[in-house]
Design a protein around this motif. Sequence first.
Motif, short mmCIF file in Angstrom:
data_model
loop_
_atom_site.label_atom_id
_atom_site.label_comp_id
_atom_site.label_asym_id
_atom_site.label_seq_id
_atom_site.Cartn_x
_atom_site.Cartn_y
_atom_site.Cartn_z
N ASN A 1 -1.93 2.13 5.04
CA ASN A 1 -3.27 2.53 4.57
C ASN A 1 -3.26 3.62 3.51
N GLY B 1 -10.10 -1.55 -1.00
CA GLY B 1 -9.13 -1.01 -1.95
C GLY B 1 -9.14 0.51 -1.98
N GLU B 2 -8.75 1.08 -3.13
CA GLU B 2 -8.57 2.52 -3.24
C GLU B 2 -9.88 3.28 -3.03
N THR C 1 0.81 -1.23 0.00
CA THR C 1 0.00 0.00 0.00
C THR C 1 0.84 1.27 0.00
N LEU D 1 -6.19 4.16 1.07
CA LEU D 1 -7.34 3.36 1.53
C LEU D 1 -8.33 4.25 2.30
N GLU E 1 -10.62 -2.72 5.08
CA GLU E 1 -10.12 -1.66 4.20
C GLU E 1 -9.26 -2.15 3.04
N HIS E 2 -8.51 -3.22 3.25
CA HIS E 2 -7.73 -3.74 2.12
C HIS E 2 -8.63 -4.39 1.08
#
Lengths: 557, 120
Positions: free
Chosen positions: A402, A446-447, A321, A405, A442-443
Amino acid sequence: MYTYSDFDAAFVAERNRQFRQQVERRIDGSLTEDEFKPFRLMNGLYLQLHAYMLRVAIPYGTLRSEQMEMLAHLAETYDKGYGHFTTRQNIQYNWPELGDIPNMLDDLAKVEMHAIQTSGNTIRNVTADHFAGAAADEVADPRPVAEMIRQWSTDHPEFQALPRKFKIAVTGAQADRAVIRAHDIGLRLHEQNGELGAEVIVGGGLGRTPMIGKTIAEWVSLEDLPAYLESVVSVWNLLGRRDNKYKSRIKITVHEHGIDDIRARVADRYELVRPAYNGAHMDLFHQIAAQFGSPAFRNVPTDAYGAAYKADPVFRSWADTNLSAHKVDGYAIVQISLKAHGETPGDASAEQMRAMARIARDYGHDELRISHEQNVVLPHVHTSDLPAVHDILKAHGLATANIGLISDIIACPGMDYCALATARSIPIAQEIATRFDELKLEHEIGELKIKISGCINACGHHHVGHIGILGLDRAGVENYQVTLGGDHTETLALGDRTGPGFSAEEIVPAMERIVDTYLAHRDGPEETFLQAYRRLGMDPFKTALYGEQPSKRTKAA
Amino acid sequence: MTIIVRDDGFHADDQTDFLDLASDTDPATLDPSLAKNIRIAFPSSADGRGFSLARILRLQGFTGRLRAAGHVLSDQYAMARRCGFDEVEIPDDLAERQPAEQWLFRADWRAHDYQARMRG
């Protein structure tokens, strides 16, 4: 990196001497607060809700380690032990005593820094791509141009009492990381027939009337650029509205007169202004540019990076990230997140600043950047050093993985500090980050960029957030309006409002419903939130937020 | 009554004939042959239009006397001089609050000038 000439150093010393005298006159009562105001605003000193606030310029977001250490020293000596990095690549100290300000400015001067033109109706601190000189997609380094503009605009005699503040941003890459179309002037460096110049974009801005900047010139040579910028600002200085401060920014002038009319006026003024530049500015530019050479990059094995990436899942997650492509093989651009879950976005303690300075000195060719997204960038780190860098960051609470994110939130200071704010923003950012951290989503999401402003002036850039949140005051109660689909990159777009706002208690659940809708409707993990929103439109999100809408059902039936 | 400020301090008004220009003068109407002496109004210290008007006149080749008149602060003296004004005219009450030494403190307007450096 740029180091001060004797001229720069003498200029700042003289300016500090003048301001020390003005502060003394204010403290002994010979200046009233009203009379003192224009002087303090020329020097970055605001009067906020609870105290004075000093905003220190970090020109185009670039710092050496000794400068970062001085920022730590100021935080410890004159403030409560921390500083706040802003969306314009500056740092703010929220609790200094007036009597200490001249000493703070003298301390800053020791490391070639100042607070000049970080406030007031002047040309503000010039910002630039925070990956400058390192990005793989760079066409030209924006820093020498930004430094020339800093010198050109500093104490410019014609532009110290403008209709309103004026902000310039520069990029020299394909991707726009400087939000140039949301600035009074945005410059995109590019070559024409082998000669460097800039596309000049004018009249962008966020605030209560968001506008996307328009191209006034496709290409202006570097040699002609100072005269061209001067012509634009001069035209606006005479034409910009002074009857209403909400209509005084150049975006309104361009909107009211039309870009073609402004272009013609600028061309006229340029005829007059251009001959006054006899070429000395280009000698100056070449001296400046010579100081922005690449550091001595190392060519050594990268095995240590591969080994750590394979062995350590925490390192891997951070590397996935927080790293970006560097123009040199074996190097990476590192982003240090100042968005630890539950902390104030953009805040760093003195101890953290010192740790980042040390890393830059030991592993980063002595360079640091502040991004407009309120994070810190190490532009040049050899990948073999990344495991060691990550270990140090972890020890100082700086290894949050993060970047980009949902918890990498831009938030303005809001009602916790700002006299203009109508709602809190920092606590909302903290609650959202904490909630999605609990969900461990959150992963997977993604964006996704959330940007929060605590009033209509939009310092938190909410218009260009994938999800934007605007805190308002509705009859004494905080109310948060939500926009979707904003974009802060080279495809700049303003978000669309979902509908009625939400209370402080409802806003985090509303974010969850938006995210759930995205996860349920996306084509797959490779379709980002913004792409999905562009494909799906507002309807599914509206339904998730407000329930089925009767009028539409009737129409369908 | 008014006071005239020059690099060497305060002076009484010598009552020269001036063409008066308001701060909202359309720059398209400016011409160096308008008059021998021109006085530009500063209705407020926050109204910086006069700086641009002066600069345009000088770039056009105006060589007469140029005066900034009104609410100009001592800290703006260097800006006024650098933009091409010869002198500043301030009302008596402002002169009382900002005595001559405050203006003299900023009279060294040629020093530390980024613009002069950039223009060679």
